[in-house]
Design an enzyme around this catalytic site. Structure first.
Site, short mmCIF file in Angstrom:
data_model
loop_
_atom_site.label_atom_id
_atom_site.label_comp_id
_atom_site.label_asym_id
_atom_site.label_seq_id
_atom_site.Cartn_x
_atom_site.Cartn_y
_atom_site.Cartn_z
CB THR A 36 -0.82 -0.09 1.27
OG1 THR A 36 0.01 -0.21 2.45
CG2 THR A 36 -1.95 -1.15 1.13
CB THR A 86 -0.44 -0.59 6.59
OG1 THR A 86 0.29 -1.57 7.48
CG2 THR A 86 -0.71 0.61 7.51
CD GLU A 101 11.39 -4.44 6.20
OE1 GLU A 101 12.43 -4.31 5.73
OE2 GLU A 101 10.54 -3.77 5.57
CE LYS A 109 1.32 -1.19 10.64
NZ LYS A 109 2.75 -1.99 11.11
CG LEU A 166 13.97 7.51 23.81
CD1 LEU A 166 14.28 7.56 25.48
CD2 LEU A 166 13.23 8.80 23.33
CB THR A 167 19.18 5.58 19.30
OG1 THR A 167 18.97 4.96 20.34
CG2 THR A 167 20.73 6.04 18.75
CB CYS A 210 6.14 0.78 7.25
SG CYS A 210 5.61 -0.37 6.52
CE LYS A 223 14.55 -2.80 10.82
NZ LYS A 223 13.49 -3.22 11.94
#
Ligand code: NAI
Ligand code: UGA
Length: 429
Positions: A87, A122, A149, A198, A244-245, A254, A314
């Site tokens: 989506t 979603t 992920e 969501k 918090l990083t 997403c 990431k």
């Protein structure tokens, strides 16, 4: 044992299919991508997801999992159909539901009358109710997915919550029953509320990160240290320690699309969600801020070689979709930098990719840590410094051991840390 059809064999669909097969159900997983299906039939999984390839192989071997091209088989002769198609962001910022709609059209023709259609993609609030109205008597249920992920299998089999949105209780209970093996806390609500759970969750996490990234910028200006500030914040369990990083911006397939889609939903009903708009704006500015850090140390980057450590959005994934690392790379390339990117899980991409950190460092005027792979915190700093034209590092994930890196002769800049700080010691307290 239930018969389950899964439409879409990407991160969510493949995980759903393999995990339900593992839980003992009989699953047919369909995709329009012939090459992907052919590879999956041979148990070849190209997503970097711990445990997923093993579950796919197990399902194929034990005859509980099959992959097919086209959706017919996964829509007919099953008790449940899970819709797991993309989506993405549409032209106006709202969610593009064309893949979901295409599946609904086929489902209307092919699904057995007592089968339940479960929307796991979603989708904006109201989509499930509209689908139910179009589906002429079939039960349509919202069951958003919250997996991350890099942790997909673990998050699916041990979820923090299973949310089901249904207007008919019996349909909700049938879907919940599929998850009984997971022991997860469950919640049943209306489809619209489930859909919003969501978006609200993803957008809240994105907002938390934009807040921290803005705070990091403030720290630099007033001489505070973001690591200490967030550590202090996290001792309040109402705030918590996660998300918090600071970083080069939140990305992935997403958060960027879901923040835009929720903003679009708000605009469509004249709700001024300026907090969400600011969350997005702060994030879109973040790659530029990283480039400014590099320029602070190097001046103009034109003609300079810069090594990029990390390309994925990431650590723990090989997913390059909406990766902030690539946004930074694009800005640097526009300014004439010569880039060499290294990522332990990526072997090609839109920037030249090299096969080791050492190669990325050789001849470089700066190294830029863009993805928080733990191995980047444990490098041979003196060796790297000796390979570089200038020993300069910008650490956008605040990952590196400052003392070791600076002892090796590097100039190190990170986010939210003043150039030099004298930290009081707690020894003896
Ligand atoms: N990636 C993630 O971590 C999460 C994604 N989601 C949501 O799940 C949905 C799917 O996302 P991903 O799995 O990441 O997507 P993906 O891009 O990894 O996979 C989607 C798959 O669907 C296939 N497909 C597209 N149209 C189709 C059609 N008409 N019929 C059959 N197959 C079709 C594509 O070929 C592709 O293999 C999206 O709505 C996303 O927002 C939700 C939670 C986590
Ligand atoms: O809807 C989705 O697709 C999923 O989106 C996110 O999962 P994911 O995209 O895998 O990534 P996250 O681990 O949430 O990280 C998102 C971004 O935030 C960044 N981040 C995260 C944490 C942090 O402290 N700092 C930070 O910059 C990451 O580097 C990354 O770019 C959510 O965490 C999942 O619950 C959700 O199901």
């Amino acid at each position: 044992m239930r018969r389950i059809g899964v439409i879409g064999a990407g991160y969510v669909g493949l995980t759903t299919a393999a995990c339900f097969a593992h839980l003992g159900h009989r699953v047919v997983c369909a995709d329009v991508d012939r090459r992907r299906v052919a590879r999956l039939c041979r148990a070849e999984v190209d997503l970097h997801e711990p445990g997923l390839a093993r579950l796919v192989a197990e399902g194929l071997r034990e005859g509980r999992l099959r992959f097919v091209v086209g959706n017919r088989e996964a829509l007919s002769d099953v008790d449940f159909v899970f819709v797991c198609v993309p989506t993405p962001t549409g032209e106006d910022g709202s969610a593009d539901l064309s893949a979901v709609r295409a599946v609904l059209r086929e489902a209307r023709e092919l699904m057995a009358p007592d089968a339940v259609l479960v929307i796991k993609s979603t989708v904006p609030a109201g989509t499930t109710d509209r689908a139910a109205a179009e589906m002429e008597g079939h039960q349509v249920v919202s069951n958003p997915e919250f997996l991350r992920e890099g942790h997909a299998v673990q998050d699916f089999l041990q979820p923090q919550r299973v949310v089901v949105g249904a207007s008919v209780e019996s349909a909700a209970l049938r879907v919940l029953d599929l998850y009984s093996g997971t022991g997860a806390p469950v919640m049943v609500t209306t489809p619209t509320s489930a859909e919003l759970v969501k978006y609200a969750s993803n957008c809240f996490l994105a907002m938390k990160l934009s807040y921290v990234n803005a705070l990091a910028e403030l720290c630099e200006q007033i001489g505070a240290d973001i690591g200490d500030v967030t550590e202090g914040m996290s001792l309040d369990d109402r705030i918590g320690a996660s998300f918090l990083t600071p970083g080069p911006g939140w990305g992935g397939s997403c958060f960027p699309k879901d923040t835009k889609a929720l903003l679009s939903t708000a605009e469509s009903v004249d709700v001024d969600f300026s907090l969400l708009r600011a969350t997005i704006d702060t994030n879109e500015h973040q790659p530029q801020r990283v480039v400014e850090k590099v320029r602070e140390l190097l001046g103009p980057v034109e003609g300079r070689r810069i090594g990029l450590l990390g390309l994925a959005f990431k650590a723990g994934t090989n997913d390059l979709r909406d990766s902030p690392a690539l946004a930074v790379a694009e800005l640097l390339a526009e300014q004439g930098a010569r880039l060499a990117g290294y990522d332990p899980c990526v072997d090609h991409g839109p920037v030249p990719v090299v096969s080791s950190v050492e190669e990325a460092a050789t001849g470089a005027s700066a190294l830029l840590v863009l993805t928080e792979w733990p191995e980047f915190a444990e490098l041979d700093w003196p060796d790297l410094a000796s390979r570089m034209a200038r020993p300069v590092i910008v650490d956008t994930r605040n990952l590196l051991p400052r003392d070791k890196v600076t002892e090796a002769g590097f100039t190190l800049l990170s986010l939210g840390t003043p150039a030099s700080t004298t930290r009081p010691t707690t020894a003896g307290l």
